[in-house]
Each structure stands twice: as C-alpha cells, then as structure tokens.
Design a protein around this motif. Sequence first.
Motif, mmCIF file in Angstrom:
data_model
loop_
_atom_site.group_PDB
_atom_site.id
_atom_site.type_symbol
_atom_site.label_atom_id
_atom_site.label_comp_id
_atom_site.label_asym_id
_atom_site.label_seq_id
_atom_site.Cartn_x
_atom_site.Cartn_y
_atom_site.Cartn_z
ATOM 1 N N LEU A 17 0.836 -1.202 0.000
ATOM 2 C CA LEU A 17 0.000 0.000 0.000
ATOM 3 C C LEU A 17 0.869 1.249 0.000
ATOM 4 O O LEU A 17 0.549 2.237 -0.674
ATOM 5 C CB LEU A 17 -0.964 -0.006 1.184
ATOM 6 C CG LEU A 17 -1.951 -1.181 1.226
ATOM 7 C CD1 LEU A 17 -2.813 -1.118 2.485
ATOM 8 C CD2 LEU A 17 -2.805 -1.226 -0.031
ATOM 9 N N GLU A 18 1.989 1.193 0.717
ATOM 10 C CA GLU A 18 2.931 2.313 0.709
ATOM 11 C C GLU A 18 3.579 2.456 -0.663
ATOM 12 O O GLU A 18 3.848 3.564 -1.121
ATOM 13 C CB GLU A 18 3.993 2.143 1.796
ATOM 14 C CG GLU A 18 3.468 2.334 3.203
ATOM 15 C CD GLU A 18 2.857 1.056 3.818
ATOM 16 O OE1 GLU A 18 2.667 0.037 3.097
ATOM 17 O OE2 GLU A 18 2.540 1.083 5.010
ATOM 18 N N MET A 19 3.806 1.310 -1.325
ATOM 19 C CA MET A 19 4.370 1.366 -2.684
ATOM 20 C C MET A 19 3.397 2.056 -3.642
ATOM 21 O O MET A 19 3.818 2.858 -4.478
ATOM 22 C CB MET A 19 4.685 -0.040 -3.201
ATOM 23 C CG MET A 19 5.964 -0.614 -2.652
ATOM 24 S SD MET A 19 6.435 -2.117 -3.520
ATOM 25 C CE MET A 19 7.000 -1.427 -5.072
ATOM 26 N N LEU A 20 2.121 1.720 -3.516
ATOM 27 C CA LEU A 20 1.123 2.364 -4.379
ATOM 28 C C LEU A 20 1.099 3.873 -4.132
ATOM 29 O O LEU A 20 1.020 4.661 -5.083
ATOM 30 C CB LEU A 20 -0.255 1.748 -4.156
ATOM 31 C CG LEU A 20 -0.423 0.305 -4.642
ATOM 32 C CD1 LEU A 20 -1.759 -0.265 -4.178
ATOM 33 C CD2 LEU A 20 -0.287 0.213 -6.151
ATOM 34 N N SER A 21 1.196 4.269 -2.886
ATOM 35 C CA SER A 21 1.214 5.690 -2.552
ATOM 36 C C SER A 21 2.475 6.362 -3.096
ATOM 37 O O SER A 21 2.417 7.462 -3.648
ATOM 38 C CB SER A 21 1.106 5.879 -1.037
ATOM 39 O OG SER A 21 1.083 7.242 -0.714
ATOM 40 N N ALA A 22 3.618 5.688 -2.948
ATOM 41 C CA ALA A 22 4.874 6.247 -3.454
ATOM 42 C C ALA A 22 4.817 6.410 -4.967
ATOM 43 O O ALA A 22 5.361 7.371 -5.522
ATOM 44 C CB ALA A 22 6.048 5.357 -3.054
ATOM 45 N N CYS A 23 4.133 5.487 -5.628
ATOM 46 C CA CYS A 23 3.976 5.583 -7.080
ATOM 47 C C CYS A 23 3.217 6.853 -7.450
ATOM 48 O O CYS A 23 3.520 7.487 -8.459
ATOM 49 C CB CYS A 23 3.263 4.346 -7.610
ATOM 50 S SG CYS A 23 3.173 4.289 -9.409
ATOM 51 N N HIS A 24 2.266 7.241 -6.621
ATOM 52 C CA HIS A 24 1.532 8.481 -6.879
ATOM 53 C C HIS A 24 2.490 9.670 -6.932
ATOM 54 O O HIS A 24 2.349 10.550 -7.780
ATOM 55 C CB HIS A 24 0.463 8.713 -5.814
ATOM 56 C CG HIS A 24 -0.664 7.733 -5.881
ATOM 57 N ND1 HIS A 24 -1.447 7.439 -4.792
ATOM 58 C CD2 HIS A 24 -1.153 6.989 -6.908
ATOM 59 C CE1 HIS A 24 -2.356 6.548 -5.142
ATOM 60 N NE2 HIS A 24 -2.200 6.254 -6.418
ATOM 61 N N GLY A 25 3.432 9.698 -6.014
ATOM 62 C CA GLY A 25 4.426 10.771 -6.020
ATOM 63 C C GLY A 25 5.264 10.763 -7.289
ATOM 64 O O GLY A 25 5.570 11.819 -7.856
ATOM 65 N N LYS A 26 5.609 9.576 -7.743
ATOM 66 C CA LYS A 26 6.400 9.461 -8.976
ATOM 67 C C LYS A 26 5.584 9.903 -10.185
ATOM 68 O O LYS A 26 6.112 10.555 -11.090
ATOM 69 C CB LYS A 26 6.893 8.027 -9.145
ATOM 70 C CG LYS A 26 7.911 7.634 -8.090
ATOM 71 C CD LYS A 26 8.293 6.175 -8.210
ATOM 72 C CE LYS A 26 9.229 5.797 -7.075
ATOM 73 N NZ LYS A 26 9.532 4.352 -7.094
ATOM 74 N N ILE A 27 4.323 9.544 -10.197
ATOM 75 C CA ILE A 27 3.447 9.984 -11.288
ATOM 76 C C ILE A 27 3.382 11.512 -11.317
ATOM 77 O O ILE A 27 3.509 12.139 -12.366
ATOM 78 C CB ILE A 27 2.029 9.381 -11.141
ATOM 79 C CG1 ILE A 27 2.059 7.881 -11.392
ATOM 80 C CG2 ILE A 27 1.037 10.082 -12.076
ATOM 81 C CD1 ILE A 27 0.789 7.150 -10.987
ATOM 82 N N GLN A 28 3.217 12.111 -10.138
ATOM 83 C CA GLN A 28 3.140 13.568 -10.071
ATOM 84 C C GLN A 28 4.440 14.218 -10.542
ATOM 85 O O GLN A 28 4.411 15.255 -11.221
ATOM 86 C CB GLN A 28 2.780 14.010 -8.646
ATOM 87 C CG GLN A 28 1.342 13.661 -8.299
ATOM 88 C CD GLN A 28 1.013 13.845 -6.829
ATOM 89 O OE1 GLN A 28 1.823 13.554 -5.946
ATOM 90 N NE2 GLN A 28 -0.197 14.322 -6.573
ATOM 91 N N ARG A 29 5.573 13.613 -10.230
ATOM 92 C CA ARG A 29 6.852 14.162 -10.712
ATOM 93 C C ARG A 29 6.943 14.058 -12.234
ATOM 94 O O ARG A 29 7.422 14.985 -12.903
ATOM 95 C CB ARG A 29 8.026 13.470 -10.041
ATOM 96 C CG ARG A 29 8.232 13.944 -8.599
ATOM 97 C CD ARG A 29 9.523 13.445 -7.985
ATOM 98 N NE ARG A 29 9.499 12.015 -7.697
ATOM 99 C CZ ARG A 29 8.900 11.458 -6.640
ATOM 100 N NH1 ARG A 29 8.277 12.212 -5.761
ATOM 101 N NH2 ARG A 29 8.946 10.153 -6.456
ATOM 102 N N GLN A 30 6.488 12.941 -12.799
ATOM 103 C CA GLN A 30 6.505 12.792 -14.258
ATOM 104 C C GLN A 30 5.568 13.800 -14.921
ATOM 105 O O GLN A 30 5.885 14.366 -15.962
ATOM 106 C CB GLN A 30 6.138 11.360 -14.661
ATOM 107 C CG GLN A 30 7.165 10.329 -14.269
ATOM 108 C CD GLN A 30 8.517 10.543 -14.922
ATOM 109 O OE1 GLN A 30 8.628 11.007 -16.053
ATOM 110 N NE2 GLN A 30 9.574 10.221 -14.195
ATOM 111 N N LEU A 31 4.422 14.013 -14.305
ATOM 112 C CA LEU A 31 3.498 15.020 -14.831
ATOM 113 C C LEU A 31 4.119 16.413 -14.748
ATOM 114 O O LEU A 31 3.929 17.237 -15.651
ATOM 115 C CB LEU A 31 2.169 14.979 -14.078
ATOM 116 C CG LEU A 31 1.336 13.711 -14.285
ATOM 117 C CD1 LEU A 31 0.149 13.690 -13.320
ATOM 118 C CD2 LEU A 31 0.878 13.563 -15.725
ATOM 119 N N GLY A 32 4.869 16.673 -13.687
ATOM 120 C CA GLY A 32 5.581 17.944 -13.565
ATOM 121 C C GLY A 32 6.612 18.106 -14.664
ATOM 122 O O GLY A 32 6.761 19.201 -15.240
ATOM 123 N N THR A 33 7.321 17.036 -14.973
ATOM 124 C CA THR A 33 8.290 17.072 -16.070
ATOM 125 C C THR A 33 7.581 17.327 -17.386
ATOM 126 O O THR A 33 8.054 18.101 -18.226
ATOM 127 C CB THR A 33 9.090 15.753 -16.131
ATOM 128 O OG1 THR A 33 9.763 15.562 -14.888
ATOM 129 C CG2 THR A 33 10.106 15.769 -17.258
#
Length: 184
Positions: A17-33
């Motif tokens: 569940l923490e991995m899924l949440s961490a993935c959200h942060g990575k998605i947001q960083r990619q969207l920022g890029t």
Amino acid sequence: MISFASGEAAPSFDHPLEMLSACHGKIQRQLGTLQKLVTHLPAHGCDQQAQQAAQGILRYFDTAGQFHHQDEEENLFPTLLALDVPNKDGVETLIDRLLAQHVVMFAAWSDVRAVVAKLAEGVNAPLPEALVEKLTGSYTSHIALEEAELLPLAARLLSPQQIMALGKCMAERRGAKFPSAPTA
C-alpha cells in the motif's frame, strides 16, 4: 535543465500500500516534467534535454505506470470487492468510480503519448498544453481520491495475509523477488 530524479527510496514489496502511494508521487513528478516540457519546447525545440525528458516520461508511464494500474485492477480492487464488509456498496461505488477514472486517464495518456513518442525520437513536435492539462487533471483528482479513500480503506480492511499476497503479486508483475520473512 529538465530534471526528474527524486532521490527518495521507495517502500519495498512487503509494504504494497505504501508502494502504491509512493507511485503516486512518482506519477506527479513525471506530470511535472511533462508540464516543464510544454514550456521548454517553444523556446528550445526538441533539444537533447527535451528528448531525454520525453524518453523518461515514456519509460515511466509505459512500465511502472502500467504496473500501478494492473496492481489495482488485477489485485487490489478484486481483493476489496471480495470482502464481506458492512459497507460493501460503498466499496463497490468507490472502485467503480476509480475504474471510470482509469478509462479517462488512459485516453488522456494515449493522446499525450503520441506526441511524447515523437519527442523521444528527436522529432520536433508541438505538445499542446490542453492535452497535458487534461492528463494532469485526470491524474490529480484520481490520486487525491486514492490517497483520501482507497488506500486508507485498504489498510483498514485487508488482513496482513491479504496485504502480503498483494505485495507478492506486485513483485511478480515486475519480475522482482518478494522479501522473505526473517527466520527465528
């Protein structure tokens, strides 16, 4: 320079569940890029930085991003739907809503992906801000719903065994080894 390195260590598969949440942060960083790329292209064209950023965005959404959705659709959602809980209708409604959002997100990514793929190949192509905003908006609201409702619900309802099974499936999907339990 466009940068998308985070330096943050991701949780392991024994904390899915923490991995899924961490993935959200990575998605947001990619969207920022991706948003940086929108402003970078008119001034610099598809230079090496733009091409590398596009390659990173493609790599992320075509692999880890897809794994994330599979983790949810093939493992987490069915596990939650199989539970016999007092508010089963609420669980079903939430998952139906999330699945509907996945459809919108996939369609938005498909539109953006077509342009990003050209950029990744070094082809100078306009990246319409409206397409990026549609993708970003769809992911932003989806992530907010998952963080506020889905992940807390899963943490509350799933047993340690179900969480471990989820983590094992996530590891298998990625060809990774699931952490073994410490021996006594």
